[in-house]
Structures are given as structure tokens and as C-alpha cells.
Design a protein around this motif. Sequence first.
Motif, PDB file in Angstrom:
ATOM      1  N   LEU A  29       0.656  -1.225   0.198  1.00 25.84           N
ATOM      2  CA  LEU A  29       0.029   0.205  -0.170  1.00 25.84           C
ATOM      3  C   LEU A  29       0.897   1.344   0.017  1.00 25.84           C
ATOM      4  CD1 LEU A  29      -2.796   1.057  -0.086  1.00 25.84           C
ATOM      5  CD2 LEU A  29      -2.901   0.770   2.484  1.00 25.84           C
ATOM      6  N   HIS A  30       1.897   1.351   0.842  1.00 26.58           N
ATOM      7  CA  HIS A  30       2.916   2.527   0.883  1.00 26.58           C
ATOM      8  C   HIS A  30       3.398   2.869  -0.549  1.00 26.58           C
ATOM      9  CE1 HIS A  30       5.986   5.059   1.944  1.00 26.58           C
ATOM     10  NE2 HIS A  30       7.010   4.358   1.311  1.00 26.58           N
ATOM     11  N   LEU A  33       0.507   3.885  -3.094  1.00 31.68           N
ATOM     12  CA  LEU A  33       0.193   5.568  -2.716  1.00 31.68           C
ATOM     13  C   LEU A  33       1.219   6.302  -3.132  1.00 31.68           C
ATOM     14  CD1 LEU A  33      -1.453   4.966   0.710  1.00 31.68           C
ATOM     15  CD2 LEU A  33      -2.674   5.658  -1.273  1.00 31.68           C
ATOM     16  N   GLY A  34       2.326   6.009  -2.759  1.00 29.79           N
ATOM     17  CA  GLY A  34       3.558   6.887  -3.288  1.00 29.79           C
ATOM     18  C   GLY A  34       3.652   7.164  -4.649  1.00 29.79           C
ATOM     19  N   THR A  35       3.567   6.058  -5.383  1.00 29.36           N
ATOM     20  CA  THR A  35       3.512   6.114  -6.846  1.00 29.36           C
ATOM     21  C   THR A  35       2.247   7.134  -7.270  1.00 29.36           C
ATOM     22  OG1 THR A  35       4.445   3.790  -7.041  1.00 29.36           O
ATOM     23  CG2 THR A  35       3.505   4.793  -8.964  1.00 29.36           C
ATOM     24  N   THR A  37       0.949   9.242  -5.838  1.00 31.73           N
ATOM     25  CA  THR A  37       1.137  10.816  -5.273  1.00 31.73           C
ATOM     26  C   THR A  37       2.314  11.418  -6.408  1.00 31.73           C
ATOM     27  OG1 THR A  37       0.825   9.941  -3.110  1.00 31.73           O
ATOM     28  CG2 THR A  37       2.053  12.057  -3.410  1.00 31.73           C
ATOM     29  N   LEU A  76      -2.689  12.147   0.002  1.00 35.71           N
ATOM     30  CA  LEU A  76      -2.030  10.834  -0.398  1.00 35.71           C
ATOM     31  C   LEU A  76      -0.496  10.781   0.141  1.00 35.71           C
ATOM     32  CD1 LEU A  76      -2.984  10.011  -4.148  1.00 35.71           C
ATOM     33  CD2 LEU A  76      -3.897   8.697  -2.246  1.00 35.71           C
ATOM     34  N   GLY A  77       0.037  11.892  -0.042  1.00 35.58           N
ATOM     35  CA  GLY A  77       1.506  11.903   0.607  1.00 35.58           C
ATOM     36  C   GLY A  77       1.706  11.665   1.841  1.00 35.58           C
ATOM     37  N   SER A  80       0.618   7.960   2.631  1.00 36.82           N
ATOM     38  CA  SER A  80       2.087   7.349   2.112  1.00 36.82           C
ATOM     39  C   SER A  80       2.750   7.116   3.358  1.00 36.82           C
ATOM     40  CB  SER A  80       2.177   7.489   1.098  1.00 36.82           C
ATOM     41  OG  SER A  80       3.405   6.890   0.497  1.00 36.82           O
ATOM     42  N   CYS A  81       3.273   8.533   3.831  1.00 36.65           N
ATOM     43  CA  CYS A  81       4.153   8.663   4.894  1.00 36.65           C
ATOM     44  C   CYS A  81       3.683   7.879   5.981  1.00 36.65           C
ATOM     45  CB  CYS A  81       4.488   9.929   5.219  1.00 36.65           C
ATOM     46  SG  CYS A  81       5.272  10.712   3.984  1.00 36.65           S
ATOM     47  N   PHE A  83       1.848   5.050   6.342  1.00 35.23           N
ATOM     48  CA  PHE A  83       2.115   3.816   5.937  1.00 35.23           C
ATOM     49  C   PHE A  83       3.491   3.364   6.325  1.00 35.23           C
ATOM     50  CE2 PHE A  83      -2.547   3.804   4.640  1.00 35.23           C
ATOM     51  CZ  PHE A  83      -2.779   2.539   5.510  1.00 35.23           C
ATOM     52  N   THR A  84       4.625   4.233   6.213  1.00 37.59           N
ATOM     53  CA  THR A  84       5.773   3.667   6.193  1.00 37.59           C
ATOM     54  C   THR A  84       5.911   2.831   7.873  1.00 37.59           C
ATOM     55  OG1 THR A  84       6.559   5.803   7.333  1.00 37.59           O
ATOM     56  CG2 THR A  84       6.889   5.329   4.788  1.00 37.59           C
TER      57      THR A  84
END
Length: 161
Positions: A29-30, A33-35, A37, A76-77, A80-81, A83-84
Motif C-alpha cells: 500500500l505504501h 500510494l507513493g506512486t 502521489t 496521499l503523500g 503514504s508516509c 504507512f511507512t
Amino acid sequence: MGLALTFSVLGLIAIVIDVGVSPIQEKVLHALLGTATLVLAFIQPILAATRCAPSHQLRPLFNWVHGLIGLTVLILGWVSCYFTTELTVQVVPPYFGYLLYGVLAWIILSHSVIYGYKIMKAGEAQKSLEDDKNLKIFGSIFATVLTGTVIALAILVIINS
């Protein structure tokens, strides 16, 4: 915007060199979401460069689309952060989530103050809010605190990894 996109792409290159594209293929998922973003963040400057004139009939549509994409990239950013902290290999300290909440609170507070100020000034006769000295000062404070916080978070991640 350009500097943020540049550093994001450089970070993506470093990650691809380190772990390859397997997180995307494994649907982590991380990574997804990063992609997403990064793709939206890449669209923003292109959209801004092709915007129509301020008097054009489609300018309000551009403003809404551009703002919505920007807000989506921000959300989203942040997610995503967040989910790290859920990754199998811990790359951030355990308290990282609390720091992210602090960044989110700062962004919400700053935007609320700016919009509140714009609403307060809306009834006054003036040429443009962009020329407002107070708005520029607050924007500078917002950018400085946010940049400092992001640099501090990056240093914490580097120290703890």
C-alpha cells in the motif's frame, strides 16, 4: 513545486535502486500510494504551465481542478508516509506517526488561518490578495516551518536507520 517534485523523483530513484519495483508488484500500500502521489505531483506543474488566462471562461474550472489535485497529492503523500510505520522493515522510528500528526495539524492550522484571513479581507476593496503583505509574511512563515519540520523528519529517519 519544482523542488518538491525533483526531490521526490530523486527519492524514488534511490528506492528503486535499493529495493527495485517489487513493492509495487507485490501491491504494498505504501508503494502504491507513493506512486500515485508522484504521478499526480508530476501532472501539477504541467497543468500549471498550460493554464488559461485569468479572464478565460474556464479559469474557475482550472482553479478547482488544480486545487483538488494539489489537495489530493497532500493527502496521499501524508497517508503514504503514515504507512511507512506499517512496513515489515522499519525505516522510521516508532514515534514517527506522532510527528506526522504534528505536520498535518500545522498544515490544517495554516490553511485555516489563510482562508480565514482571505474571507475577512474579501469585503474590502483591494486589487489582489497576492499583493497583501500580511498574507506573504504568513506564507513565508508557513513554508519555513513546514520545510524545517520535513528536514527534521528526514534527519530523524536517517539517524534511526
